[in-house]
Design an enzyme around this catalytic site. Sequence first.
Site: not given
Length: 678
Positions: A533, A586-588
């Site tokens: 991700d 945000g990533e994840g």
Amino acid sequence: MSVDGWHTLLVLGGIRSGKSEFAESLVADAPTVRYVATAPAGDPEDTEWATRLAAHRARRPGSWTTEETAADPGRLAEVIITAGPNETLIVDDLGGWVTVLLDPAHQPADDTATIAELAAAVRSSEARLVLVSPEVGLSLVPSTPLGRAFTDALGATNRAVADACDAVALVVAGQAAWLKPAAPAHAAHTVPPAGTSPEAEPSRAATPGTDPGAAAGLGAARAPEAMPAKATSGRAVPADFGAGDVTLPEVLTPAAAPVPGPATPEAPGTGDWAAPTMALPMIATGLVIQPGMELPMPDDYTGPQAVDRLATLDVPGAGLGVLEQVVGFAAATQGTSIPRPWDAVRVLLIHGDHAGGASAGAVPGESARRARQARAGRGALARLAAENRADLQIVEAPTSAPIEDGPALPADEVEAALRYGWRLAEQAADAGVRLLVLAACGAGAEAAAAAVLAATAGAEPPTVLGRVVTEQGEIDDAAWMVRCAAVRDALHRTRRSPREAKDILAELGGGDIALATGVLLGATARRLPVLLDGPVGTAAAMVSRDLAGQARHWCLLPDHGGRPGVRLAADVLGLTPLVDLRLDLGEGATALAALPLLRSALTLAATLPVHPSLGGDDSDNGDRTGDDDSGNSDRTGYGTGPDEPDFTEPDFAEPEPAGPGPTTIGSDEPVSPGRRAD
């Protein structure tokens, strides 16, 4: 690094314990093996010894080659240290090597230094290495000086080599027990190689033609000097990160926020599960990560079988659509045609900033605040992890230097970051985790990922670098141009540099992408699927192709997030995004938001019955149970084959059709299952 999780291995065992057979079985899959024989030829009239040697030779496959080192004990270290990274060596055994070492023909000699040289060669070996050695320290103390000299010498050798090896196994009566690594150990429990002083060494006396203990008083290998703490990128690094004996960041378990009502505000750095996160250690572990590693592949057959099986289920309409990919992926990675929904999930959040133009437009300290927020159980990532009953582990990567001016990270720190990421994946697999979610937060991480993508896929920086959005939601074109210039200058600076995986990580990627690459490789080695991700994860997947091409087959990309770099990486890696949510949390976060949908697809694939037109039972209970010949119900709806998981359908009862009219009795009394509302 081998598939089994070790690179150098010491196999101990008694006489006729099966240690040699066990060692040979571990390298049987290697295309070529160099067998290093250490024992001397012996007395020509000793037919029993000749028979033993002949049996060893007859057991070796014809593709193996044999090298003799009995003439010179120092030759063994030379053979090990000069072996290439694609070679496999088996040394059998160290008892014969010690016999030659103690032979009067080689005296006087510095036996302690020779053992230290062997241990150093094992520690720096690039080849896959298996050493066999007798374990003679469990019996009674020999009654003769010669016997005591041999046992002392061999014991010292075993301790020094075991300390240098990644793993140690003890074979007793044909059964192997793994001594190292058996469980995460602390440095306080590690027994270092014994050190001796010249004054403590007894005199040595030997005569030709004696037994294997033909000398006396061999000093043990000296313990290595304590390594001081190493400063890495402005962070103090623990000095005990060696031989796998370092404490990994704590795994946190966020609690879901109370619903309804807003979450209770908390002070920064506090919460139900607040815990510190240690900095990334940067001292070598002995693990060797190199290009061309042969790691496991997902099952070639169960994935297509699971997708084909969906066509036989009682699925309304056109079925699961693109979510069929999830079923095929889970089946291949789990090795069963009826995969389970992922129950044990861990989120790895890698926090690492990038200095220089890559971080243009980023708010100073914002990424660190996000990491602290996650540790305190607040913020989007922690809340989504709580809703998905997922663990959360936060890892601090070293700050990367400006890529336009020089390397982002020194080469030795890249090596350590790869090893540390591998260990994080191993820790997750050992804890029973079934799915990893790779997340990252750091200023300049997207620009560094764009530089990696440009170097690995040949793209132009502006085409893979997303727009810069301020906290107020405005597009900052000036910051975007600074980032593009930094990536362009970095690519120009490295135009004549090698484009090998580790070179790209050192010059352009930095600590967070190197650590993420290690996580992907370690997860692949342990057959652990990963949800990607964001730019950092996809950039790491691009780099991992050159180290182990199998890694991308264990990755699933839920969403591209509208980021051009992620789209390009997905095309190159052959990953098809499943949804298009365009979340920017945000990533994840997007992977966690999509995870319930992925789990739902797996639940349906595992619990729906076969369509009646294909032989499925269309009775009241036929869509939930399958009766065997004894009349027992398995409650799974898909049989009890040997490859099927122990999956139990949620307990629910389907009401009978209510027919026309109201479905309640009275004003607010619900209809009970099986009861009509007439």
